[in-house]
Write a protein that holds these residues in place. Structure first.
Motif, short mmCIF file in Angstrom:
data_model
loop_
_atom_site.label_atom_id
_atom_site.label_comp_id
_atom_site.label_asym_id
_atom_site.label_seq_id
_atom_site.Cartn_x
_atom_site.Cartn_y
_atom_site.Cartn_z
N UNK A 103 0.84 -1.19 0.00
CA UNK A 103 0.00 0.00 0.00
C UNK A 103 0.89 1.25 0.00
N UNK A 104 1.55 1.48 -1.12
CA UNK A 104 2.52 2.57 -1.23
C UNK A 104 1.87 3.94 -1.06
N UNK A 105 0.66 4.08 -1.52
CA UNK A 105 -0.03 5.37 -1.39
C UNK A 105 -0.23 5.72 0.09
N UNK A 106 -0.67 4.76 0.89
CA UNK A 106 -0.85 5.00 2.32
C UNK A 106 0.49 5.30 2.99
N UNK A 107 1.52 4.56 2.63
CA UNK A 107 2.84 4.79 3.22
C UNK A 107 3.31 6.21 2.92
N UNK A 108 3.15 6.67 1.70
CA UNK A 108 3.53 8.05 1.35
C UNK A 108 2.72 9.07 2.16
N UNK A 109 1.43 8.80 2.33
CA UNK A 109 0.57 9.70 3.11
C UNK A 109 1.06 9.79 4.55
N UNK A 110 1.36 8.64 5.16
CA UNK A 110 1.85 8.63 6.54
C UNK A 110 3.20 9.34 6.64
N UNK A 111 4.07 9.13 5.67
CA UNK A 111 5.38 9.80 5.69
C UNK A 111 5.21 11.31 5.59
N UNK A 112 4.26 11.78 4.80
CA UNK A 112 4.01 13.23 4.70
C UNK A 112 3.55 13.81 6.03
N UNK A 113 2.92 12.98 6.86
CA UNK A 113 2.47 13.42 8.19
C UNK A 113 3.54 13.23 9.25
N UNK A 114 4.74 12.80 8.84
CA UNK A 114 5.86 12.69 9.78
C UNK A 114 6.11 11.31 10.35
N UNK A 115 5.36 10.31 9.91
CA UNK A 115 5.60 8.94 10.36
C UNK A 115 6.84 8.39 9.66
N UNK A 116 7.59 7.55 10.37
CA UNK A 116 8.79 6.93 9.82
C UNK A 116 8.70 5.42 9.98
N UNK A 117 9.28 4.70 9.03
CA UNK A 117 9.29 3.24 9.08
C UNK A 117 10.18 2.79 10.23
N UNK A 118 9.68 1.86 11.06
CA UNK A 118 10.41 1.39 12.23
C UNK A 118 10.67 -0.11 12.21
N UNK A 119 9.98 -0.84 11.36
CA UNK A 119 10.17 -2.28 11.33
C UNK A 119 9.18 -2.92 10.37
#
Length: 62
Positions: free
Chosen positions: A25-41
């Motif tokens: 779900x790349x679209x959701x991942x990009x949306x979360x990253x724009x809100x400041x979320x970072x991948x942790x695991x």
């Protein structure tokens, strides 16, 4: 999404938030990253006999 998080923070006073999203779900991942979320695991989860990979994302506030 920002309004939902802001309302949750106001009501619950949290300073850390984690979520899991399917890695395809790349679209959701990009949306979360724009809100400041970072991948942790990552982790695998079996759903109806099919194994899917999920990404854990998190964000901290002061």
């Amino acid at each position: 999404m920002k309004a939902i998080i802001d309302q949750g923070r106001e009501r619950l006073k949290f300073t850390h938030l984690e979520l899991a999203v399917a890695d395809f779900n790349e679209r959701a991942i990009r949306t979360y990253e724009k809100e400041g979320f970072r991948k942790r695991g990552e982790f695998d989860n079996e759903i109806r006999g099919q194994v899917y990979q999920f990404v854990i994302m998190s964000k901290d506030w002061e």
